[in-house]
Design a protein around this motif. Structure first.
Motif, PDB file in Angstrom:
ATOM      1  N   THR A 230       0.827  -1.211   0.000  1.00  0.00           N
ATOM      2  CA  THR A 230       0.000   0.000   0.000  1.00  0.00           C
ATOM      3  C   THR A 230       0.856   1.253   0.000  1.00  0.00           C
ATOM      4  O   THR A 230       1.864   1.349   0.703  1.00  0.00           O
ATOM      5  CB  THR A 230      -0.929   0.004   1.227  1.00  0.00           C
ATOM      6  N   ARG A 231       0.424   2.239  -0.787  1.00  0.00           N
ATOM      7  CA  ARG A 231       1.084   3.546  -0.831  1.00  0.00           C
ATOM      8  C   ARG A 231       0.022   4.634  -0.700  1.00  0.00           C
ATOM      9  O   ARG A 231      -1.048   4.546  -1.302  1.00  0.00           O
ATOM     10  CB  ARG A 231       1.841   3.709  -2.146  1.00  0.00           C
ATOM     11  N   MET A 232       0.312   5.639   0.115  1.00  0.00           N
ATOM     12  CA  MET A 232      -0.617   6.750   0.312  1.00  0.00           C
ATOM     13  C   MET A 232      -0.175   7.955  -0.508  1.00  0.00           C
ATOM     14  O   MET A 232       0.983   8.375  -0.454  1.00  0.00           O
ATOM     15  CB  MET A 232      -0.669   7.126   1.795  1.00  0.00           C
ATOM     16  N   ILE A 233      -1.109   8.514  -1.274  1.00  0.00           N
ATOM     17  CA  ILE A 233      -0.877   9.756  -2.015  1.00  0.00           C
ATOM     18  C   ILE A 233      -1.887  10.774  -1.526  1.00  0.00           C
ATOM     19  O   ILE A 233      -3.108  10.611  -1.732  1.00  0.00           O
ATOM     20  CB  ILE A 233      -1.006   9.545  -3.528  1.00  0.00           C
ATOM     21  N   THR A 234      -1.411  11.798  -0.849  1.00  0.00           N
ATOM     22  CA  THR A 234      -2.320  12.807  -0.310  1.00  0.00           C
ATOM     23  C   THR A 234      -2.684  13.819  -1.388  1.00  0.00           C
ATOM     24  O   THR A 234      -1.917  14.091  -2.318  1.00  0.00           O
ATOM     25  CB  THR A 234      -1.687  13.531   0.886  1.00  0.00           C
ATOM     26  N   GLY A 235      -3.856  14.380  -1.232  1.00  0.00           N
ATOM     27  CA  GLY A 235      -4.304  15.402  -2.168  1.00  0.00           C
ATOM     28  C   GLY A 235      -5.822  15.467  -2.201  1.00  0.00           C
ATOM     29  O   GLY A 235      -6.515  14.502  -1.855  1.00  0.00           O
ATOM     30  N   ASP A 236      -6.329  16.605  -2.602  1.00  0.00           N
ATOM     31  CA  ASP A 236      -7.764  16.825  -2.730  1.00  0.00           C
ATOM     32  C   ASP A 236      -8.240  16.215  -4.040  1.00  0.00           C
ATOM     33  O   ASP A 236      -7.879  16.673  -5.121  1.00  0.00           O
ATOM     34  CB  ASP A 236      -8.042  18.330  -2.692  1.00  0.00           C
ATOM     35  N   LEU A 237      -9.051  15.182  -3.949  1.00  0.00           N
ATOM     36  CA  LEU A 237      -9.512  14.492  -5.152  1.00  0.00           C
ATOM     37  C   LEU A 237     -10.294  15.427  -6.075  1.00  0.00           C
ATOM     38  O   LEU A 237     -10.305  15.232  -7.294  1.00  0.00           O
ATOM     39  CB  LEU A 237     -10.377  13.287  -4.773  1.00  0.00           C
ATOM     40  N   ARG A 245      -2.831  11.741 -10.918  1.00  0.00           N
ATOM     41  CA  ARG A 245      -1.652  11.297 -10.153  1.00  0.00           C
ATOM     42  C   ARG A 245      -1.877   9.902  -9.572  1.00  0.00           C
ATOM     43  O   ARG A 245      -0.945   9.084  -9.509  1.00  0.00           O
ATOM     44  CB  ARG A 245      -1.355  12.276  -9.007  1.00  0.00           C
ATOM     45  N   LEU A 246      -3.085   9.622  -9.154  1.00  0.00           N
ATOM     46  CA  LEU A 246      -3.384   8.296  -8.615  1.00  0.00           C
ATOM     47  C   LEU A 246      -3.232   7.230  -9.695  1.00  0.00           C
ATOM     48  O   LEU A 246      -2.661   6.155  -9.456  1.00  0.00           O
ATOM     49  CB  LEU A 246      -4.807   8.269  -8.044  1.00  0.00           C
ATOM     50  N   VAL A 247      -3.751   7.510 -10.875  1.00  0.00           N
ATOM     51  CA  VAL A 247      -3.644   6.550 -11.972  1.00  0.00           C
ATOM     52  C   VAL A 247      -2.188   6.353 -12.374  1.00  0.00           C
ATOM     53  O   VAL A 247      -1.741   5.217 -12.607  1.00  0.00           O
ATOM     54  CB  VAL A 247      -4.495   7.014 -13.170  1.00  0.00           C
ATOM     55  N   ALA A 248      -1.423   7.440 -12.406  1.00  0.00           N
ATOM     56  CA  ALA A 248      -0.006   7.330 -12.782  1.00  0.00           C
ATOM     57  C   ALA A 248       0.757   6.488 -11.775  1.00  0.00           C
ATOM     58  O   ALA A 248       1.606   5.657 -12.145  1.00  0.00           O
ATOM     59  CB  ALA A 248       0.614   8.726 -12.894  1.00  0.00           C
ATOM     60  N   ALA A 249       0.474   6.680 -10.488  1.00  0.00           N
ATOM     61  CA  ALA A 249       1.153   5.892  -9.457  1.00  0.00           C
ATOM     62  C   ALA A 249       0.765   4.422  -9.546  1.00  0.00           C
ATOM     63  O   ALA A 249       1.594   3.528  -9.348  1.00  0.00           O
ATOM     64  CB  ALA A 249       0.818   6.447  -8.073  1.00  0.00           C
ATOM     65  N   ALA A 250      -0.499   4.160  -9.852  1.00  0.00           N
ATOM     66  CA  ALA A 250      -0.967   2.774  -9.935  1.00  0.00           C
ATOM     67  C   ALA A 250      -0.362   2.043 -11.118  1.00  0.00           C
ATOM     68  O   ALA A 250      -0.026   0.854 -11.038  1.00  0.00           O
ATOM     69  CB  ALA A 250      -2.487   2.744 -10.016  1.00  0.00           C
ATOM     70  N   THR A 251      -0.189   2.727 -12.226  1.00  0.00           N
ATOM     71  CA  THR A 251       0.242   2.066 -13.461  1.00  0.00           C
ATOM     72  C   THR A 251       1.735   2.216 -13.735  1.00  0.00           C
ATOM     73  O   THR A 251       2.215   1.768 -14.790  1.00  0.00           O
ATOM     74  CB  THR A 251      -0.546   2.624 -14.655  1.00  0.00           C
ATOM     75  N   ALA A 252       2.466   2.827 -12.810  1.00  0.00           N
ATOM     76  CA  ALA A 252       3.912   3.003 -13.008  1.00  0.00           C
ATOM     77  C   ALA A 252       4.578   1.654 -13.242  1.00  0.00           C
ATOM     78  O   ALA A 252       4.278   0.659 -12.580  1.00  0.00           O
ATOM     79  CB  ALA A 252       4.520   3.690 -11.795  1.00  0.00           C
ATOM     80  N   ALA A 297     -10.528  10.211 -15.353  1.00  0.00           N
ATOM     81  CA  ALA A 297      -9.139   9.736 -15.374  1.00  0.00           C
ATOM     82  C   ALA A 297      -9.030   8.248 -15.672  1.00  0.00           C
ATOM     83  O   ALA A 297      -7.961   7.777 -16.076  1.00  0.00           O
ATOM     84  CB  ALA A 297      -8.470  10.049 -14.033  1.00  0.00           C
ATOM     85  N   THR A 298     -10.106   7.490 -15.471  1.00  0.00           N
ATOM     86  CA  THR A 298     -10.025   6.035 -15.621  1.00  0.00           C
ATOM     87  C   THR A 298     -10.882   5.483 -16.753  1.00  0.00           C
ATOM     88  O   THR A 298     -10.800   4.282 -17.053  1.00  0.00           O
ATOM     89  CB  THR A 298     -10.467   5.341 -14.309  1.00  0.00           C
ATOM     90  N   LYS A 299     -11.701   6.305 -17.406  1.00  0.00           N
ATOM     91  CA  LYS A 299     -12.668   5.755 -18.360  1.00  0.00           C
ATOM     92  C   LYS A 299     -12.000   5.130 -19.590  1.00  0.00           C
ATOM     93  O   LYS A 299     -12.619   4.306 -20.270  1.00  0.00           O
ATOM     94  CB  LYS A 299     -13.666   6.826 -18.788  1.00  0.00           C
TER      95      LYS A 299
END
Length: 528
Positions: A230-237, A245-252, A297-299
């Motif tokens: 698990t990795r936490m990325i803080t930020g206002d969704l 940024r969440l998608v980029a971190a997931a698919t890195a 971001a995910t569609k």
């Protein structure tokens, strides 16, 4: 501790079914509220027949409303609700009524407002009418909103398609057999969870890790301890760029993003009368704006599943949670739209989880293992549903008007006639005694006290009456006596005896099945 029940006993869906076209009632004038330049409003005004009665309010939202536009309509409608006149919200093809229809999430969210109005302001007889032809809307308006309130044809969520009238009802759902081959739930790959610093997000993360997820990206406005994959990325969704940024971190590194859980959300509970732009924006930012950014971001990705954590508030209504109920109704409609466009999506209307506070006292808490069992089963079957341990007896005790709402008819078998006979015909002393006895039982149920503790000198605020409880009490009085009372005297030192006198002095000649009478509160004096 929560008492586990079978999953089928907790599954609830909202379904549309054809219903008869009601006979026309007395003509009513309508105040049409629409955006400037809306040609539908001008055409509608030419079709409606006005009378000398106090007009009802017809809210005609624009199509394809953005979140700001929906909030503006909600505030406009809230202001009208304070007047206590009938309210109809008329949307055009916003609901997914027929198989394959793609809803319009903005106007569709207003059904959440209707559900809360039904509990906070039953005197408005608030109704949603979703039409595909203005002539059908005129047909619907030709019947008074209160006519035939207990009949099969009644309903407060109505849709018209091709001249056929439909109404929405809550139904029990049964889990279908698992498809073959079974839909993958978890496995090697990446997963994104918003609301990841909250309790439900952390429970989902542990569940995914235990099932073999190789990367789990949590998002929250504040950080939280993480371990394992698990990795936490803080930020206002809701802010631009966070979802990306969440998608980029997931698919890195070429890892496939397989699943998304949108569990972000905050509460800012207040009654409809107290709604303001700031409270609406706070609630809608993470749930709605954040959900929309996550969708965008995910569609374009090949996901196994996309799950929205919705709420029982949007399905059932929840007094004091108008903003939250409407936000979740918006999220439900977004998921329906994704499905109509061939994208994976299910919304799960969660009841309260154990350990969380609830604004719904008739919903029993879910144990974590019950929630995870439901999450897995619904993902496997691609089935959107509410997961709610609904105590219908408690619901009718606290909100007896539910018993006469066809929307809840599959869950409530209580007689729909008010329990108090025609009291206005009794001698004043007998009427007052009967009102006082009934009122003691109702106050005891709403405030959670023993009826035997109460007498005419009991000060309601000393017993724990606040604005939300006053709204509940107002609803049961409307149901029992056909009378709408102001809540201000109740919150200013009013006694049970003063309230009983106010009701008795303003009793309508018979229990109202149409528009309630309005009480004059002059006799409801504070205790001294």
């Amino acid at each position: 501790m929560p008492v586990p029940t079978t999953l089928d006993a907790k599954l609830i869906v909202r379904a549309w079914a054809p219903t008869p076209i009601r006979e026309a009632g007395p003509a009513r004038a309508w105040l049409v509220l629409a955006d400037e330049g809306d040609t539908r409003a001008a055409h509608l005004r030419s079709l409606l027949t006005a009378t000398g009665s106090e007009p009802g309010v017809l809210v005609l939202p624009s199509r394809q409303l953005d979140p700001d536009g929906v909030q503006r309509v909600m505030l406009q409608t809230a202001a009208q609700a304070r007047r206590g006149v009938p309210i109809v919200i008329a949307t055009e093809r916003a609901q997914a009524v027929l198989e394959g229809e793609a809803p319009d999430p903005g106007p569709a969210a207003l059904r959440g407002l209707v559900r809360v109005l039904a509990l906070e302001h039953p005197e408005t007889r608030a109704t949603l009418v979703d039409f595909d032809d203005l002539s059908d809307l005129v047909t619907e308006l030709a019947c008074d909103p209160a006519c035939d309130p207990a009949g099969d044809a009644a309903g407060d969520e109505v849709a018209w398609r091709g001249g056929v009238r439909y109404t929405a009802r809550l139904r029990r759902a049964t889990l279908p057999p698992l498809p073959r081959p079974a839909r993958p739930v978890t496995g090697p790959g990446a997963y994104v969870i918003t609301g990841g610093s909250g309790r439900l997000g952390r429970i989902a993360a542990r569940w995914l890790a235990a099932r073999g997820a190789t990367r789990i990206i949590l998002n929250g406005r504040t950080s939280a301890p993480v371990d394992g994959p698990t990795r936490m990325i803080t930020g206002d969704l809701a802010a631009p760029g966070t979802a990306e940024r969440l998608v980029a971190a997931a698919t890195a590194g070429g890892v496939r993003l397989r699943g998304v859980i949108h569990a972000a959300g905050i509460l800012d509970d207040r009654l409809i009368a107290d709604l303001d732009p700031g409270s609406l924006e706070r609630v809608w930012a993470a749930k709605v704006t954040g959900g929309l950014r996550l969708h965008e971001a995910t569609k374009g990705l090949d996901l196994d599943w996309w799950v929205a954590y919705s709420s029982a508030a949007g399905l059932l209504g929840s007094p004091g949670q108008t903003a939250y109920a409407a936000a979740n109704a918006w999220l439900d409609a977004l998921c329906e739209r994704r499905r109509a466009e061939g994208l994976p999506a299910i919304s799960i209307g969660w009841g309260t989880w154990a350990g969380a506070t609830t604004a719904l006292p008739f919903v029993e808490p879910l144990a974590p293992e019950e929630g995870l069992e439901a999450l897995e089963a619904l993902i496997q079957r691609d089935l959107p549903a509410g997961v709610i341990k609904l105590d219908t007896a408690q619901a009718v005790t606290l909100f007896p008007a539910i018993a006469r709402m066809p929307y809840f008819s599959d869950f409530v078998d209580t007689p729909v006639t008010p329990p108090v006979r025609d009291l206005a015909a009794l001698p004043p002393g007998e009427a007052l005694a009967a009102v006082t006895g009934q009122l003691k039982e109702r106050v005891a149920a709403v405030l959670g006290v023993e009826a035997g503790w109460l007498d005419e000198s009991s000060v309601l605020t000393d017993l724990g009456l606040d604005s939300l409880a006053a709204t509940r009490l107002r609803g049961v009085i409307d149901y029992d006596f056909g009378l709408t009372i102001p809540t201000a005297p109740l919150l200013q030192g009013g006694t049970l005896g003063a309230l009983a006198r106010t009701i008795t002095e303003n009793l309508p000649p018979q229990p109202a099945t149409a528009q309630p009478a309005t009480a004059q509160p002059a006799t409801a004096q504070p205790a001294t």
